[in-house]
Each structure stands twice: as structure tokens, then as C-alpha cells.
Motif scaffolding. Structure first.
Motif, PDB file in Angstrom:
ATOM      1  N   SER A  66      34.088  49.138  38.142  1.00  0.00           N
ATOM      2  CA  SER A  66      34.058  48.963  36.700  1.00  0.00           C
ATOM      3  C   SER A  66      34.051  47.480  36.340  1.00  0.00           C
ATOM      4  O   SER A  66      33.598  47.102  35.282  1.00  0.00           O
ATOM      5  CB  SER A  66      35.228  49.681  36.033  1.00  0.00           C
ATOM      6  N   HIS A  67      34.578  46.631  37.226  1.00  0.00           N
ATOM      7  CA  HIS A  67      34.513  45.192  37.040  1.00  0.00           C
ATOM      8  C   HIS A  67      33.312  44.690  37.822  1.00  0.00           C
ATOM      9  O   HIS A  67      32.988  45.190  38.873  1.00  0.00           O
ATOM     10  CB  HIS A  67      35.771  44.505  37.558  1.00  0.00           C
ATOM     11  N   SER A  68      32.681  43.663  37.313  1.00  0.00           N
ATOM     12  CA  SER A  68      31.552  43.104  38.038  1.00  0.00           C
ATOM     13  C   SER A  68      32.052  42.391  39.289  1.00  0.00           C
ATOM     14  O   SER A  68      32.945  41.565  39.203  1.00  0.00           O
ATOM     15  CB  SER A  68      30.805  42.107  37.158  1.00  0.00           C
ATOM     16  N   PRO A  69      31.507  42.710  40.434  1.00  0.00           N
ATOM     17  CA  PRO A  69      31.965  42.047  41.646  1.00  0.00           C
ATOM     18  C   PRO A  69      31.515  40.585  41.678  1.00  0.00           C
ATOM     19  O   PRO A  69      30.500  40.220  41.104  1.00  0.00           O
ATOM     20  CB  PRO A  69      31.316  42.852  42.765  1.00  0.00           C
ATOM     21  N   GLU A  70      32.305  39.802  42.369  1.00  0.00           N
ATOM     22  CA  GLU A  70      32.006  38.385  42.520  1.00  0.00           C
ATOM     23  C   GLU A  70      30.714  38.234  43.324  1.00  0.00           C
ATOM     24  O   GLU A  70      30.560  38.850  44.364  1.00  0.00           O
ATOM     25  CB  GLU A  70      33.187  37.765  43.250  1.00  0.00           C
ATOM     26  N   ILE A  71      29.798  37.424  42.820  1.00  0.00           N
ATOM     27  CA  ILE A  71      28.586  37.165  43.591  1.00  0.00           C
ATOM     28  C   ILE A  71      28.497  35.704  44.008  1.00  0.00           C
ATOM     29  O   ILE A  71      27.744  35.368  44.901  1.00  0.00           O
ATOM     30  CB  ILE A  71      27.292  37.580  42.847  1.00  0.00           C
ATOM     31  N   ILE A  72      29.276  34.822  43.347  1.00  0.00           N
ATOM     32  CA  ILE A  72      29.257  33.400  43.681  1.00  0.00           C
ATOM     33  C   ILE A  72      30.693  32.950  43.900  1.00  0.00           C
ATOM     34  O   ILE A  72      31.571  33.236  43.092  1.00  0.00           O
ATOM     35  CB  ILE A  72      28.630  32.568  42.542  1.00  0.00           C
ATOM     36  N   ARG A  73      30.897  32.221  44.990  1.00  0.00           N
ATOM     37  CA  ARG A  73      32.210  31.616  45.240  1.00  0.00           C
ATOM     38  C   ARG A  73      31.981  30.285  45.927  1.00  0.00           C
ATOM     39  O   ARG A  73      31.213  30.190  46.876  1.00  0.00           O
ATOM     40  CB  ARG A  73      33.086  32.510  46.099  1.00  0.00           C
TER      41      ARG A  73
END
Length: 192
Positions: free
Chosen positions: A74-81
Motif C-alpha cells: 500500500s506504500h510505494s516501495p523505495e526505488i532510490i537510495r
């Protein structure tokens, strides 16, 4: 009139049945068993109890895992770190951004949430898409007070020390600016 048979009952109907001899069954309680058999008896019962407990807990555990998976999707997963650590002062700067441009920056104890504009996010994704150096390298890690850079984008990840690959420079420069901008101390408005 006893002819050596007994009357048997099944579903309310009686009949004469010949007397049968059945083997004697004795119930052996754990107290009457030798020590070796007691251990086997206890082990068998504990094994059965453990299996039954696991079967009873399994649906609850599966439901809990499904709930966590639904929450995670339901939360957008991290794609940039991006992380930059080390140096003489031992800094720890990081930024993570999800697929909607929502992000979190942190440096030491300070942290802040932010939202990238569509233009900023599009430019950052283009710059990260141009990165082709996705292997880690220990070159420069032996230099005293070096910086360590970690970059993750869409499941790819690499770690570099001291110097950055050329294809990382535009994306890292933008990510450093994002950290600086969102962690800058708020200044009081200027009075003219």
C-alpha cells in the motif's frame, strides 16, 4: 437355555452369537513403562503436540504475513537510495525516494520528509538510468578518512570508496543537493 452363546445387540436387534475369545489387551500407562519406553512415549506425545500447535498457529502466521505484505504494497516501495558516509568528520548522509517522488533525508540526528517536483524526479530518474557502473569496488577504501558512497536504484546496488565513477556524478550531485536543501536550517525571514 445357555448354549455357550451370548446375545449381541446391533441397532436394537438381538441375536445369538457364539462366544468368542479375544486376546487380552492391557493398557500400559507411562508409570508402568521401563525408562527407555517412557522416553519414547514422552517424545512421541511431545512431537504430536508440537505438530498440532504448529498447525493451529500456521493460519494466524500466514494471515499476519499477508497483512504485512498488503501494508508494504500500500506504500510505494523505495526505488532510490543514496548514502555518503565517512570522511574526517564521520558524516552519515542518506536519502531514500519512493516511486511517487516522496522521500526522506537524514544526516546525523536530523531528518526530514519531502516531495520532489515532477521535473526534479524525472531528471533524477534519467540521470540514474544513465548509470551503467553497478559493480562495487574497494579501490580507495584504504585511504584514510575516505568517503563511502552507496547507490541503489531499481534493485541494483553498488558501493564505491573515495572517488565516484563518472556516470554516477550527475545523479549523486543532484541527490546531495536534495539532502542539503531539505536539511538546511530554516532561516528567519529577512526584514527590509
Amino acid at each position: 437355555m445357555n448354549t455357550g452363546s451370548t446375545r449381541a445387540c446391533e441397532n436394537g436387534f438381538f441375536w445369538d452369537a457364539p462366544e468368542q475369545k479375544f486376546p487380552q489387551f492391557t493398557h500400559r500407562t507411562p508409570n508402568r513403562l521401563p525408562d527407555e519406553e517412557k522416553d519414547i512415549f514422552v517424545f512421541k506425545h511431545l512431537t504430536v503436540a508440537t505438530i498440532l500447535a504448529a498447525i493451529a498457529v500456521l493460519p494466524a502466521t500466514t494471515a499476519q504475513a499477508d497483512t504485512h505484505a498488503q501494508r508494504a504494497t500500500s506504500h510505494s516501495p523505495e526505488i532510490i537510495r543514496y548514502e555518503k558516509t565517512g570522511g574526517f568528520a564521520g558524516i552519515q548522509r542518506r536519502v531514500s525516494i519512493d516511486r511517487n517522488g516522496l522521500g526522506q533525508v537524514a544526516s546525523g540526528e536530523a531528518s526530514a520528509a519531502f516531495q520532489l517536483t515532477v521535473e526534479e524526479f524525472s531528471l533524477l530518474r534519467r540521470r540514474l538510468g544513465a548509470v551503467s557502473t553497478w559493480h562495487s569496488s574497494a579501490d580507495g577504501c584504504d585511504i584514510a578518512d575516505h568517503f563511502t558512497y552507496t547507490l541503489r536504484y531499481r534493485g541494483r546496488s553498488a558501493v564505491r570508496c573515495h572517488t565516484l565513477p563518472r556516470d554516477w556524478e550527475p545523479a549523486v550531485a543532484q541527490l546531495d543537493q536534495v539532502i542539503d536543501r531539505h536539511l538546511a536550517p530554516s532561516r528567519p525571514p529577512a526584514h527590509d
